[in-house]
Design a protein around this motif. Structure first.
Motif, short mmCIF file in Angstrom:
data_model
loop_
_atom_site.label_atom_id
_atom_site.label_comp_id
_atom_site.label_asym_id
_atom_site.label_seq_id
_atom_site.Cartn_x
_atom_site.Cartn_y
_atom_site.Cartn_z
N UNK A 67 30.36 96.16 45.92
CA UNK A 67 29.07 95.52 45.98
C UNK A 67 29.15 94.83 47.45
N UNK A 68 28.61 95.82 48.57
CA UNK A 68 28.56 95.52 50.05
C UNK A 68 27.52 96.49 50.51
N UNK A 69 26.84 95.62 51.39
CA UNK A 69 25.77 96.38 52.25
C UNK A 69 26.11 97.46 53.35
N UNK A 117 21.08 91.06 56.89
CA UNK A 117 20.67 91.36 55.63
C UNK A 117 21.49 90.86 54.51
N UNK A 118 22.82 90.56 54.96
CA UNK A 118 23.87 90.20 53.86
C UNK A 118 23.47 88.67 53.59
N UNK A 119 22.67 87.85 54.33
CA UNK A 119 22.33 86.46 54.10
C UNK A 119 21.21 86.37 53.20
N UNK A 120 20.65 87.18 52.96
CA UNK A 120 19.58 87.15 52.05
C UNK A 120 19.46 88.18 50.84
N UNK A 121 20.11 89.26 51.10
CA UNK A 121 19.93 90.31 49.96
C UNK A 121 21.07 90.60 49.31
N UNK A 155 24.69 87.83 49.96
CA UNK A 155 25.89 88.39 49.44
C UNK A 155 26.81 87.01 49.47
N UNK A 156 27.29 86.63 48.30
CA UNK A 156 28.16 85.29 48.26
C UNK A 156 29.13 85.34 49.41
N UNK A 157 29.77 86.57 49.65
CA UNK A 157 30.95 86.36 50.71
C UNK A 157 30.52 86.12 52.04
N UNK A 158 29.19 86.23 52.30
CA UNK A 158 28.74 86.45 53.71
C UNK A 158 29.41 85.19 54.73
#
Ligand code: ADP
Ligand code: MG
Length: 332
Positions: free
Chosen positions: A325-327, A307-311, A295-298
């Motif tokens: 668009x957010x896990x 999970x946000x760092x790679x998916x 996630x570009x916002x992470x």
């Protein structure tokens, strides 16, 4: 019946715009590495006739690029643009020029976008003569009528841009955009360069012209207050992606994406009374040349998990016409 059953005026699918930096001859001779700047990343949305879609996001997140690519002032890298039912993505230059009558843009800085050596009559009348759709005498009449409908005196037709105030110059920009009777108008930060006291007048003018002329707007601003006021639906952009989209009231009342929450938290008037969690936006927008993975916002998100760092999160339907668009967001 719901608007969803009408054919959209504009439909954008997977639109992508990549700028190739360092691709010039000199850079190649100097063997500088090629750099790709993905300013718009597979963006999809549609706009119904008569609707205002607000596009919000920090400076540099790709709003102007998206708007200009939709109008094909910049050529899309991939994806499709359907306007009034026809695919205009690959329309030849000549046909695109003819179509531009229906698709116009109002720019942020009216002074930079108005030729300082031309009179108001020439500036506002030029699109008519360029498109060869009015005779000389007729042009003058149409310019007079147009100036009056944007609140300018026709007696001032012979004056030059520097003889007007910022607000009046934006009225000239609006007159120039509307003289060809477009159906779709991009307003790209139309009030951002104006004094706060003038902003409301220009917004009121744009809203009444929209009603009178049956216009459809893509309205861009980095100011959530402005966007909240004018929009039927809101799309939130971050580093080339739409990260949230939904009906204006829902997005303002119950934003789903942490980035939208942060944009809203920054505005006390909008935030007042709302029982939303406040999110403080820290750090700068990362470079679009090397956006964060996942996630570009992470990198700026207070809620980010591993999970946000790679998916990469997909823009998912959450029901009620809301998408995010957010896990960490689940459908309601
Ligand atoms: P916004 O309108 O949201 O401020 P822009 O669409 O102007 O954002 O810019 C998005 C990104 O694309 C920025 O990083 C900007 O530097 C880059 N960019 C914009 N226009 C060009 C161009 N013509 N060539 C190369 N990069 C560009
Ligand atoms: Mg811009």
């Amino acid at each position: 019946m719901s608007d969803m059953q009408h054919r959209p005026l504009l439909e954008v699918r997977d639109l992508e715009k990549v700028y190739h930096l360092n691709s010039g001859l000199l850079q190649r001779i100097a063997r500088q590495p090629a750099l790709n700047l993905r300013a718009v990343n597979k963006v999809s949305f549609s706009i119904q006739p008569g609707e205002t879609l607000g596009l919000i996001g920090e400076s540099g997140c790709g709003k102007s690029t998206l708007a200009r690519t939709v109008l094909r002032l910049h050529e899309p890298t991939s994806g499709s643009i359907t306007f009034e039912g026809s695919d205009i993505t690959k329309l030849p230059h000549r046909e695109m020029t003819a179509l531009r009558r229906s698709m116009q843009i109002i720019f942020q800085d009216p002074y930079a976008s108005l030729n300082p050596r031309k009179s108001v009559e020439e500036i506002v009348g030029l699109p008519l003569s360029l498109h060869g759709i009015a005779k000389r005498g007729e042009i003058r009449d149409r310019v007079v009528a147009m100036l009056e409908s944007v609140g300018l005196k026709s007696a001032h037709m012979g004056r030059f841009p520097h003889q007007f105030s910022g607000g009046q110059r934006q009225r000239i920009g609006i007159a120039r955009a509307l003289i060809l009777n477009p159906s779709f108008v991009v307003c790209d930060e139309p009030v951002s360069a104006l004094d706060v006291s003038i902003q409301a007048q220009i917004i009121t003018l744009l809203e009444s012209l929209k009603r009178e002329l049956g216009l459809t707007y893509l309205f861009i601003s980095h100011d959530i207050g402005v966007i909240g006021h004018v929009s039927d639906r809101i799309a939130v952009m971050y580093l080339g992606d739409i990260v949230e989209m939904g009906p204006s009231r829902e997005v303002l009342k119950a934003p789903k994406h942490p980035y939208t929450k942060a944009l809203l938290s920054a505005v006390p008037q909008i935030d007042a009374g709302a029982r939303r969690e406040r999110v403080k936006l820290t750090g700068d927008l990362p470079s679009p040349i090397a956006p964060p993975p996942g996630c570009k916002f992470h990198t700026r998100c207070p809620f980010a998990i591993e999970r946000c760092r790679h998916e990469v999160p997909a823009l998912r339907d959450l029901g009620g016409d809301m998408k995010a668009a957010c896990h960490l967001v689940s459908a309601s």
